[in-house]
Motif scaffolding. Structure first.
Motif, mmCIF file in Angstrom:
data_model
loop_
_atom_site.group_PDB
_atom_site.id
_atom_site.type_symbol
_atom_site.label_atom_id
_atom_site.label_comp_id
_atom_site.label_asym_id
_atom_site.label_seq_id
_atom_site.Cartn_x
_atom_site.Cartn_y
_atom_site.Cartn_z
ATOM 1 N N ILE A 107 46.655 -55.208 74.625
ATOM 2 C CA ILE A 107 47.720 -55.650 73.731
ATOM 3 C C ILE A 107 47.915 -54.638 72.613
ATOM 4 O O ILE A 107 47.011 -53.864 72.289
ATOM 5 C CB ILE A 107 47.436 -57.054 73.142
ATOM 6 C CG1 ILE A 107 46.249 -57.016 72.160
ATOM 7 C CG2 ILE A 107 47.161 -58.057 74.257
ATOM 8 C CD1 ILE A 107 46.049 -58.323 71.401
ATOM 9 N N SER A 108 49.118 -54.613 72.044
ATOM 10 C CA SER A 108 49.431 -53.721 70.920
ATOM 11 C C SER A 108 50.002 -54.542 69.777
ATOM 12 O O SER A 108 50.893 -55.365 69.976
ATOM 13 C CB SER A 108 50.427 -52.642 71.355
ATOM 14 O OG SER A 108 51.615 -53.226 71.856
ATOM 15 N N LEU A 109 49.474 -54.297 68.583
ATOM 16 C CA LEU A 109 49.894 -55.020 67.380
ATOM 17 C C LEU A 109 50.180 -54.012 66.274
ATOM 18 O O LEU A 109 49.570 -52.947 66.215
ATOM 19 C CB LEU A 109 48.793 -55.984 66.923
ATOM 20 C CG LEU A 109 48.311 -57.000 67.958
ATOM 21 C CD1 LEU A 109 47.032 -57.673 67.490
ATOM 22 C CD2 LEU A 109 49.395 -58.034 68.245
ATOM 23 N N ARG A 110 51.096 -54.357 65.389
ATOM 24 C CA ARG A 110 51.448 -53.431 64.318
ATOM 25 C C ARG A 110 50.350 -53.333 63.265
ATOM 26 O O ARG A 110 50.129 -52.279 62.683
ATOM 27 C CB ARG A 110 52.775 -53.850 63.672
ATOM 28 C CG ARG A 110 53.961 -53.679 64.613
ATOM 29 C CD ARG A 110 55.277 -53.805 63.886
ATOM 30 N NE ARG A 110 56.411 -53.598 64.790
ATOM 31 C CZ ARG A 110 56.893 -52.414 65.125
ATOM 32 N NH1 ARG A 110 56.342 -51.323 64.629
ATOM 33 N NH2 ARG A 110 57.914 -52.309 65.951
ATOM 34 N N GLU A 111 49.650 -54.410 63.021
ATOM 35 C CA GLU A 111 48.609 -54.422 61.988
ATOM 36 C C GLU A 111 47.351 -55.092 62.532
ATOM 37 O O GLU A 111 47.427 -55.991 63.369
ATOM 38 C CB GLU A 111 49.082 -55.187 60.738
ATOM 39 C CG GLU A 111 50.351 -54.636 60.102
ATOM 40 C CD GLU A 111 50.168 -53.256 59.472
ATOM 41 O OE1 GLU A 111 48.999 -52.868 59.214
ATOM 42 O OE2 GLU A 111 51.180 -52.580 59.229
ATOM 43 N N PHE A 112 46.188 -54.670 62.051
ATOM 44 C CA PHE A 112 44.924 -55.267 62.462
ATOM 45 C C PHE A 112 44.874 -56.746 62.070
ATOM 46 O O PHE A 112 44.246 -57.552 62.755
ATOM 47 C CB PHE A 112 43.748 -54.520 61.821
ATOM 48 C CG PHE A 112 43.514 -53.159 62.411
ATOM 49 C CD1 PHE A 112 42.711 -52.987 63.520
ATOM 50 C CD2 PHE A 112 44.117 -52.035 61.857
ATOM 51 C CE1 PHE A 112 42.492 -51.730 64.069
ATOM 52 C CE2 PHE A 112 43.904 -50.776 62.397
ATOM 53 C CZ PHE A 112 43.092 -50.620 63.509
ATOM 54 N N GLU A 113 45.566 -57.074 60.976
ATOM 55 C CA GLU A 113 45.544 -58.457 60.509
ATOM 56 C C GLU A 113 46.230 -59.414 61.477
ATOM 57 O O GLU A 113 46.060 -60.637 61.374
ATOM 58 C CB GLU A 113 46.224 -58.546 59.131
ATOM 59 C CG GLU A 113 45.455 -57.886 58.000
ATOM 60 C CD GLU A 113 45.594 -56.367 57.989
ATOM 61 O OE1 GLU A 113 44.887 -55.724 57.196
ATOM 62 O OE2 GLU A 113 46.411 -55.823 58.769
ATOM 63 N N GLU A 114 47.014 -58.888 62.419
ATOM 64 C CA GLU A 114 47.704 -59.739 63.395
ATOM 65 C C GLU A 114 46.795 -60.167 64.545
ATOM 66 O O GLU A 114 47.141 -61.069 65.304
ATOM 67 C CB GLU A 114 48.918 -58.995 63.965
ATOM 68 C CG GLU A 114 49.998 -58.678 62.946
ATOM 69 C CD GLU A 114 51.109 -57.812 63.534
ATOM 70 O OE1 GLU A 114 51.177 -57.689 64.774
ATOM 71 O OE2 GLU A 114 51.892 -57.252 62.759
ATOM 72 N N LEU A 115 45.623 -59.533 64.673
ATOM 73 C CA LEU A 115 44.758 -59.813 65.819
ATOM 74 C C LEU A 115 44.255 -61.261 65.859
ATOM 75 O O LEU A 115 44.316 -61.890 66.923
ATOM 76 C CB LEU A 115 43.586 -58.830 65.842
ATOM 77 C CG LEU A 115 42.590 -58.983 67.006
ATOM 78 C CD1 LEU A 115 43.298 -58.896 68.354
ATOM 79 C CD2 LEU A 115 41.496 -57.923 66.900
ATOM 80 N N PRO A 116 43.749 -61.834 64.748
ATOM 81 C CA PRO A 116 43.294 -63.236 64.824
ATOM 82 C C PRO A 116 44.386 -64.183 65.298
ATOM 83 O O PRO A 116 44.122 -65.102 66.094
ATOM 84 C CB PRO A 116 42.861 -63.543 63.381
ATOM 85 C CG PRO A 116 42.497 -62.213 62.815
ATOM 86 C CD PRO A 116 43.473 -61.245 63.416
ATOM 87 N N GLU A 117 45.622 -63.978 64.828
ATOM 88 C CA GLU A 117 46.725 -64.845 65.246
ATOM 89 C C GLU A 117 47.016 -64.675 66.734
ATOM 90 O O GLU A 117 47.280 -65.651 67.450
ATOM 91 C CB GLU A 117 47.980 -64.538 64.418
ATOM 92 C CG GLU A 117 49.202 -65.357 64.801
ATOM 93 C CD GLU A 117 48.973 -66.861 64.681
ATOM 94 O OE1 GLU A 117 49.532 -67.596 65.519
ATOM 95 O OE2 GLU A 117 48.229 -67.278 63.774
ATOM 96 N N ALA A 118 46.965 -63.431 67.227
ATOM 97 C CA ALA A 118 47.194 -63.187 68.660
ATOM 98 C C ALA A 118 46.118 -63.864 69.497
ATOM 99 O O ALA A 118 46.410 -64.458 70.555
ATOM 100 C CB ALA A 118 47.230 -61.690 68.941
ATOM 101 N N ILE A 119 44.862 -63.806 69.034
ATOM 102 C CA ILE A 119 43.767 -64.457 69.761
ATOM 103 C C ILE A 119 43.962 -65.967 69.774
ATOM 104 O O ILE A 119 43.784 -66.625 70.807
ATOM 105 C CB ILE A 119 42.412 -64.070 69.135
ATOM 106 C CG1 ILE A 119 42.111 -62.592 69.443
ATOM 107 C CG2 ILE A 119 41.285 -64.964 69.663
ATOM 108 C CD1 ILE A 119 40.874 -62.058 68.769
#
Length: 332
Positions: free
Chosen positions: A111-123
């Motif tokens: 997966i690709s996200l713009r910010e590291f902070e978006e990872l918990p929400e993606a999970i």
């Protein structure tokens, strides 16, 4: 169907185009000391036989504003794998999703996200699916310079037990590139058909060839991280890919471990992770079980590896991968 043998001249053509897919047939002919017509005939045969199946330019996702690239391992019931893969592929952040044949996490995604902070929400978004029992995340340390086509053995005489690792410049940019829609269109065309003549791109975009070349020179090394061909590894005689998950005992020794790994024949990719469970993810392609045994013998000789898991998977149909080209379709 039996794979067609690759001779030394074919191998030289492939190695040249792995390094730079826009290399002219004239230059290849001079290097191989054969005629241009002979190069064209050989290359067309490699295309026709499906050995070469693409001409691409890989995209650096960080140049498009995607700072966080993550490998996701998912555990689900075997009978639900197809549904989970379909679910993951429906997500805008998913670049790839596939079955891991022999891995504990039997479905994998990138997966690709713009910010590291978006990872918990993606999970959380993925774990909302009741078919997903558990997942783990491994964040990429860098997004370019991961592939080693020069390590791929194409002919028996090309084989070697040890080779000096090629220097790998750090071409990853953490900065988002300043590009406009025309730049995106040029990059999009070349990401899928890297040998497209600049004059044809100019005609399609209704701009001058000179402007296409100027913009291309700006894109190379930022958005366009490499120019290469893709090959079907199965048709080159490789029947499996060994995915190595390595936990490093001492992080300061990582460069030494990387240098040792790069000396292994047919190591085609190394990813470095920010993670707790694993730090390195090399991929080595194999022809048979004998090569797997030799690989294990080579790995145990490398110092500072605390833990190693080896997972066998199918070889890639089209390698090197072109994971991030779809990002050019998305809005900046």
């Amino acid at each position: 169907m039996r794979n067609r043998a690759i001779d030394e001249t074919d191998a030289k053509i492939l190695k040249t185009l792995f390094k730079e897919s826009r290399t002219s047939l004239t230059d290849i002919a001079q290097d191989c000391r054969i005629s241009i017509a002979a190069v064209r005939k050989r290359y067309n045969r490699l295309l026709r036989d499906g050995i070469v199946n693409g001409e691409i330019m890989q995209i650096n996702p960080r140049s498009l504003g995607y700072k966080c690239i993550v490998n996701i391992g998912v555990i689900t019931a075997r009978e639900d794998e197809g549904k989970v893969i379909e679910f993951l592929r429906s997500k805008p952040y998913t670049r790839a999703a596939f079955v891991n044949v022999f891995e504990r996490a039997n479905v994998a995604a990138i997966i690709s996200l713009r910010e590291f902070e978006e990872l918990p929400e993606a999970i959380r978004d993925m774990e909302a699916n009741p078919l997903i029992k558990h997942q783990s995340a491994y964040v990429w340390n860098k997004t370019t310079g991961l592939d080693y086509p020069e390590n791929l053995e194409l002919t028996p005489s090309n084989s070697t037990t040890s080779k000096e690792p090629s220097p790998r410049p750090n071409t990853t940019s953490l900065e988002k590139a300043k590009i406009d829609n025309t730049d995106r269109q040029i990059a999009r065309i070349l990401s899928q058909n890297s040998r497209t003549p600049f004059s044809r791109i100019a005609k399609d975009l209704n701009i001058s060839t000179k402007k296409v070349i100027q913009r291309y020179n700006k894109l190379r090394g930022t958005v366009l991280s490499s120019s290469t061909i893709t090959v079907n590894l199965k048709k080159l005689g490789y029947n499996a890919a060994a995915h190595l998950l390595i936990k490093v005992a001492n992080k300061s020794k990582t460069p030494e471990i990387l240098n040792a790994l790069r000396r292994i024949p047919n190591l085609i990719t190394i990813m470095e992770f920010f993670g707790v469970e694993y730090d390195l993810f090399p991929i080595i392609v194999l022809r048979d079980y004998e090569e797997l045994y030799r690989l294990k013998e080579q790995i145990v000789k490398i110092q500072y590896i605390e833990h190693l898991d080896i997972i066998l998977n199918k070889p890639y149909y089209a390698w090197p991968l072109n994971l991030f080209a779809p990002l050019l379709q998305q809005n900046s």
